[in-house]
Design a protein around this motif. Structure first.
Motif, PDB file in Angstrom:
ATOM      1  N   MET A 404     -53.884 -20.973 106.328  1.00 40.38           N
ATOM      2  CA  MET A 404     -52.804 -21.665 107.167  1.00 40.38           C
ATOM      3  C   MET A 404     -52.707 -20.971 108.679  1.00 40.38           C
ATOM      4  O   MET A 404     -52.871 -19.862 108.902  1.00 40.38           O
ATOM      5  N   ILE A 405     -52.462 -22.078 109.774  1.00 44.18           N
ATOM      6  CA  ILE A 405     -52.390 -21.536 110.961  1.00 44.18           C
ATOM      7  C   ILE A 405     -51.163 -22.031 111.644  1.00 44.18           C
ATOM      8  O   ILE A 405     -50.653 -23.095 111.528  1.00 44.18           O
ATOM      9  N   LEU A 406     -50.577 -20.924 112.470  1.00 44.19           N
ATOM     10  CA  LEU A 406     -49.321 -21.135 113.042  1.00 44.19           C
ATOM     11  C   LEU A 406     -49.545 -21.243 114.504  1.00 44.19           C
ATOM     12  O   LEU A 406     -49.989 -20.475 114.950  1.00 44.19           O
ATOM     13  N   ARG A 407     -49.069 -22.145 115.070  1.00 44.04           N
ATOM     14  CA  ARG A 407     -48.880 -22.411 116.425  1.00 44.04           C
ATOM     15  C   ARG A 407     -47.351 -22.826 116.585  1.00 44.04           C
ATOM     16  O   ARG A 407     -46.976 -24.020 116.586  1.00 44.04           O
ATOM     17  N   GLU A 408     -46.783 -22.052 117.598  1.00 43.42           N
ATOM     18  CA  GLU A 408     -45.189 -22.354 117.874  1.00 43.42           C
ATOM     19  C   GLU A 408     -45.258 -23.242 118.713  1.00 43.42           C
ATOM     20  O   GLU A 408     -43.955 -23.306 119.624  1.00 43.42           O
ATOM     21  N   ARG A 409     -46.075 -24.361 118.943  1.00 44.26           N
ATOM     22  CA  ARG A 409     -45.438 -25.501 120.035  1.00 44.26           C
ATOM     23  C   ARG A 409     -46.175 -26.558 119.376  1.00 44.26           C
ATOM     24  O   ARG A 409     -47.160 -26.810 119.127  1.00 44.26           O
ATOM     25  N   PRO A 414     -48.589 -28.589 125.679  1.00 46.81           N
ATOM     26  CA  PRO A 414     -47.184 -28.304 125.803  1.00 46.81           C
ATOM     27  C   PRO A 414     -46.732 -28.784 127.632  1.00 46.81           C
ATOM     28  O   PRO A 414     -45.724 -29.081 127.747  1.00 46.81           O
ATOM     29  N   VAL A 415     -47.904 -28.889 128.376  1.00 45.94           N
ATOM     30  CA  VAL A 415     -47.661 -29.270 129.644  1.00 45.94           C
ATOM     31  C   VAL A 415     -49.109 -30.101 130.246  1.00 45.94           C
ATOM     32  O   VAL A 415     -50.054 -29.580 129.666  1.00 45.94           O
ATOM     33  N   LEU A 471     -52.639 -28.870 129.759  1.00 46.11           N
ATOM     34  CA  LEU A 471     -52.737 -27.529 129.989  1.00 46.11           C
ATOM     35  C   LEU A 471     -52.165 -26.719 128.527  1.00 46.11           C
ATOM     36  O   LEU A 471     -51.093 -27.180 127.907  1.00 46.11           O
ATOM     37  N   GLY A 472     -53.219 -25.879 127.976  1.00 46.67           N
ATOM     38  CA  GLY A 472     -52.746 -25.123 126.695  1.00 46.67           C
ATOM     39  C   GLY A 472     -52.873 -26.156 125.548  1.00 46.67           C
ATOM     40  O   GLY A 472     -53.003 -27.504 125.648  1.00 46.67           O
ATOM     41  N   SER A 473     -52.605 -25.707 124.347  1.00 43.05           N
ATOM     42  CA  SER A 473     -52.697 -26.564 123.092  1.00 43.05           C
ATOM     43  C   SER A 473     -51.529 -26.407 122.191  1.00 43.05           C
ATOM     44  O   SER A 473     -51.270 -25.160 121.994  1.00 43.05           O
ATOM     45  N   GLY A 474     -50.953 -27.421 121.854  1.00 40.47           N
ATOM     46  CA  GLY A 474     -50.000 -27.269 120.730  1.00 40.47           C
ATOM     47  C   GLY A 474     -50.652 -27.522 119.514  1.00 40.47           C
ATOM     48  O   GLY A 474     -52.042 -27.760 119.186  1.00 40.47           O
ATOM     49  N   GLY A 515     -53.898 -27.684  96.126  1.00 39.66           N
ATOM     50  CA  GLY A 515     -54.998 -27.446  96.662  1.00 39.66           C
ATOM     51  C   GLY A 515     -56.008 -28.722  97.152  1.00 39.66           C
ATOM     52  O   GLY A 515     -57.043 -28.409  97.437  1.00 39.66           O
ATOM     53  N   ASP A 516     -55.270 -29.585  97.601  1.00 38.76           N
ATOM     54  CA  ASP A 516     -55.778 -30.770  98.244  1.00 38.76           C
ATOM     55  C   ASP A 516     -56.008 -30.745  99.727  1.00 38.76           C
ATOM     56  O   ASP A 516     -56.650 -31.472 100.173  1.00 38.76           O
ATOM     57  N   THR A 517     -55.553 -29.681 100.267  1.00 34.92           N
ATOM     58  CA  THR A 517     -55.646 -29.333 101.598  1.00 34.92           C
ATOM     59  C   THR A 517     -56.515 -27.848 101.687  1.00 34.92           C
ATOM     60  O   THR A 517     -55.994 -27.120 100.941  1.00 34.92           O
ATOM     61  N   ASP A 518     -57.381 -27.790 102.522  1.00 36.47           N
ATOM     62  CA  ASP A 518     -57.893 -26.659 102.913  1.00 36.47           C
ATOM     63  C   ASP A 518     -57.238 -25.684 103.835  1.00 36.47           C
ATOM     64  O   ASP A 518     -57.017 -24.440 103.886  1.00 36.47           O
ATOM     65  N   ILE A 519     -56.862 -26.228 104.887  1.00 37.30           N
ATOM     66  CA  ILE A 519     -56.121 -25.930 106.202  1.00 37.30           C
ATOM     67  C   ILE A 519     -55.030 -26.848 106.696  1.00 37.30           C
ATOM     68  O   ILE A 519     -54.933 -27.630 106.780  1.00 37.30           O
ATOM     69  N   LEU A 520     -53.801 -25.668 106.600  1.00 39.05           N
ATOM     70  CA  LEU A 520     -52.807 -26.540 107.036  1.00 39.05           C
ATOM     71  C   LEU A 520     -52.252 -25.806 108.270  1.00 39.05           C
ATOM     72  O   LEU A 520     -52.288 -24.404 108.471  1.00 39.05           O
ATOM     73  N   ILE A 521     -51.841 -26.494 109.546  1.00 39.71           N
ATOM     74  CA  ILE A 521     -51.749 -26.094 110.788  1.00 39.71           C
ATOM     75  C   ILE A 521     -50.216 -26.625 110.931  1.00 39.71           C
ATOM     76  O   ILE A 521     -49.813 -27.768 110.775  1.00 39.71           O
ATOM     77  N   GLY A 522     -49.475 -25.685 111.513  1.00 39.47           N
ATOM     78  CA  GLY A 522     -47.924 -25.947 111.542  1.00 39.47           C
ATOM     79  C   GLY A 522     -47.241 -25.225 112.745  1.00 39.47           C
ATOM     80  O   GLY A 522     -47.748 -24.052 113.137  1.00 39.47           O
ATOM     81  N   THR A 523     -46.004 -25.673 112.825  1.00 36.98           N
ATOM     82  CA  THR A 523     -45.059 -24.696 113.623  1.00 36.98           C
ATOM     83  C   THR A 523     -44.272 -23.743 112.535  1.00 36.98           C
ATOM     84  O   THR A 523     -44.878 -23.772 111.308  1.00 36.98           O
TER      85      THR A 523
END
Ligand code: ADP
Ligand code: ZN
Length: 716
Positions: A404-409, A414-415, A471-474, A515-523
């Motif tokens: 699981m990957i957390l990105r708070e944007r 974002p810009v 600029l930057g990555s969400g 288990g049908d998803t390997d990587i979950l990315i989210g806020t």
């Protein structure tokens, strides 16, 4: 005019601070009772009002009798409001400095469609029939008759389940608590006996939920109902299944933002028999009866607070008021309790109950902090991902485990900025920069996260015609990068864009759980409450955006969020890994996470700091916001208001900060100025709060500014 009876009502409106209006009853009309709901007209509109005083005499104090108008309709077929409900409304209005009418409006939101009305009635009819059959079963003499009624009752029950979208009965076996759980359980009972809320402090996976369920079962066995609060409904999907296994017929789910018909259904469900409500904050305003237990899970979570509109209440505090009215046991639970609640334990207002052992014996996930500035220098970064993190993810995928990957944007970036002149496009209506979003159809849009306005992204600078670049990555960009880095992995994203509907959200979570998803990315949605057995690696990208809030609560909040996220993995005996990519690796929040600072030391440190600066929980904060479409008018109004505050009867010890520009000082064309009032928690508190409310009310009435003032008690 004599001989007429007057009544007082609560209107679903912000009418003064004491919102009672008088209405004249038709002669010969049947007498009303407190709590009855009736139809009245006001300012050209119809409203459903609640009778607060059915007999206000024949003289209306202070109001011209000619102004008093007749009730439009008395018998409108809506169940009455109970005294415990109005008692709660008054307490909430008093505490949060709003009107009883505003609380009433939150409790019984209006605005129905004919279809919803019909659905709600169907449910009410079913419940009536159910009641009728139950009493017939009791009265039946002949066994055949009894059997027939039982069969009919079961048919009605099945129909109710169907129309409430519920499942069939199935009884789950009871779970035996472990010794530490039993001790915690006794601790809660003990606290309850002395009339105190218990704060159950237990790491994720320690078995708090099993304790709640046991308490719930007991309360139901005693014939007393249960309210189980969670901060957000997304959190409670798995929980819902667990509760339903135990209470297949009694469970009712209720969350903020559900349709009016669903809310009515929930209300009639509650009126019709024993129940356990699983809900978000607004569930405190359902017509509760005979509550024996109130559970406030994840009590530290800021989403318990309603920012807008009034009542700006905190579901946690309100639930405690509610429990007190009903004499119910209160359990607050969290792996990362709020400082407020810990403070309440330290002064003896709550009872602290610790549950340290994990049920599955798992250890906390290891923490690895990756310094992105140092890595970049060493060529250790590939876009947003460090090579180290990429390596960890590969290993994890090879072991067929999940990430699981957390990105708070949210957004793609974002810009955006012009490569030639450096201009950053901003919203025309808000003082914020615009985010770049990719749409499913491949189009690119600039979106304002504050007012929601969307414009086409042309890629050219509006100022100089140069090239605009992200600029930057969400989260969207991280998802794109992850797809390139791990082409073989199944990847999904969970943020408020991808979870537009509850169905999407549930689908995304279910796929990951299966288990049908390997990587979950989210806020931050991904940090909460979910229990996934295959998850062994959690990672934060650009953690700096979590730390970067200018607020006295920032460290507490970021630590809570990171701890919660860490708790997502390694819940089944496998040791998990928690990777944090940051440009401030030395930040004290990380030291605390890594364990170089004991958790208690950290909390004590936070508390000491709050005490030093006189911040909550050592004081109470009231946030004041002033808004207007015209900036100079607003500034004048804010200064004027400051003067009035300073000359008011606010005690010497109250401190007034402001007016200041909040971080975002213009939203949807309205300019914003803010104040922060710190009130000492002593005998002057109540008076100070009253003064504030009065000052704001009089100011709004007398000073004739066009702008609006709002008060927010305990803002988050
Ligand atoms: P928490 O609410 O503190 O995160 P849970 O109640 O969800 O913890 O418990 C974690 C896991 O351990 C769950 O799968 C739960 O069913 C299991 N568990 C907890 N206590 C017991 C028990 N006494 N017997 C069997 N399983 C338990
Ligand atoms: Zn905007």
């Amino acid at each position: 005019m004599s001989g007429r009876r007057f009544i007082q009502v609560i209107m679903p409106l912000q009418l003064e601070w004491e919102p009672f209006y008088y209405y004249d009853l038709e002669e010969g009309a049947s007498p009303l009772e407190e709590g009855d709901r009736i139809r009245v007209g006001f300012a050209g509109k119809d409203y459903v009002a609640v009778v607060s005083n059915p007999d206000a005499g024949t003289e209306a104090a202070g109001i011209g009798v000619e102004k008093i108008r007749p009730v439009l309709q008395t018998d409108i077929g809506l169940p009455p409001v109970s005294k415990t409900e109005t008692e709660l409304w008054r307490q909430v209005a008093g505490y949060y400095l709003c009107t009883v009418g505003e609380v009433y409006k939150a409790a019984y939101p209006a605005g129905k469609t004919a279809e919803e009305e019909v659905k709600a009635r169907t449910m009410e009819r079913l419940l009536k029939r159910l009641e009728d059959r139950e009493s017939r079963i009791e009265r039946a003499r002949k066994p055949e008759t009894k059997e027939r009624y039982i069969a009919e009752r079961d048919a009605i029950l099945a129909e109710i389940s169907k129309s409430a979208g519920e499942r069939q009965r199935s009884a789950a076996p009871e779970i035996e608590l472990t010794q530490p759980q039993k001790d915690a359980y006794s601790g809660i009972k003990e606290a309850s006996k002395s009339g105190k809320p218990a704060l159950l402090h237990g790491v994720t996976g320690s078995g708090k939920t099993e304790i709640y369920l046991k308490l719930a079962r007991e309360s139901m066995d005693e014939g007393r109902n249960v309210l189980y609060l969670v901060p957000e409904i997304a959190l409670s999907r798995q929980l819902e299944d667990r509760i339903r296994k135990q209470f297949p017929c009694e469970l009712q789910v209720s969350h903020s933002g559900e349709s009016l018909a669903r809310r009515r259904e929930a209300a009639s469900f509650i009126r019709s028999g024993s129940y356990i409500v699983l809900g978000t904050r607004s569930a405190v305003f359902l017509p509760h009866r005979n509550l024996g237990l109130v559970i406030i899970d994840e009590e530290h979570d800021p989403s318990y607070k309603q920012d807008n509109p009034a009542p700006r209440y905190n579901g946690r505090e309100t639930a405690i008021m509610l429990a007190k009215i009903h004499g119910a046991t209160v359990v607050l639970g969290s792996a990362t309790p709020s400082l407020e609640s810990l403070y309440n334990c330290s002064v003896g207002r709550y009872s602290l109950v610790d549950l340290t052992a994990r049920y599955y014996d798992a250890e906390d996930a290891d923490v690895e902090i990756i310094d992105t500035i140092a890595e970049r220098r060493k060529n250790g970064m590939k876009g947003s991902f460090s090579r180290k993190l990429i390596e960890h993810i590969r290993e994890c995928l090879d072991r067929k485990e999940q990430v699981m990957i957390l990105r708070e944007r949210r957004a793609y970036s974002p810009v955006v900025q012009c490569e030639e002149c450096g201009d950053i496009p901003r919203c025309n209506h808000c003082n914020v920069s615009l985010s770049l979003h990719l749409r499913a159809d491949g189009s690119r849009k600039l979106v304002c996260h504050y007012c929601g306005r969307v414009t086409e992204f042309t890629g050219t600078c509006g100022k100089c015609g140069g090239k605009l670049s992200p600029l930057g990555s969400g989260t969207q960009k991280i998802e794109e990068e992850a797809r390139e880095l791990f082409p073989e992995a199944r990847i999904a994203r969970l943020d408020s864009d991808s979870a537009m509907s509850r169905k999407n959200e549930t689908g995304i979570i279910r796929d990951f759980a299966n288990g049908d998803t390997d990587i979950l990315i989210g806020t931050r949605m991904v940090t909460k409450g979910f229990d996934f057995s295959g998850l062994t690696l959690v990672a934060v990208i650009q953690a700096d955006s979590i730390l970067g809030q200018q607020d006295y609560r920032a460290d507490e909040r970021s630590l809570q969020m990171l701890e919660q996220f860490r708790g997502r993995c390694g819940r089944r005996g496998r040791r998990g890994l928690f990777v944090i990519q940051t440009s401030q690796p030395g930040h004290p929040v990380y030291q605390s996470l890594e364990g170089s600072l004991a958790p208690d030391t950290t909390l004590a440190g936070f508390l000491a700091e709050r005490k030093l600066f006189g911040y909550p929980p050592y004081s109470r904060v009231v946030g004041i916001t002033v808004k207007d479409y015209n900036l100079s008018r607003l500034e004048k109004m804010a200064d004027d208001f400051k003067g009035v505050l300073e000359h008011s009867r606010l005690g010497q010890s109250a401190s007034i900060v402001g007016p200041y520009k909040p971080a975002v000082d213009k939203v949807a064309n309205q300019y914003i100025r803010a104040f922060r009032i710190l009130l000492p928690k002593d005998r002057s508190l109540l008076l100070n709060k009253e003064t504030l409310a009065k000052v704001a009310e009089c100011f709004a009435k007398e000073r004739k500014y066009t702008g609006h003032i709002t008060l927010d008690v305990d803002p988050v």
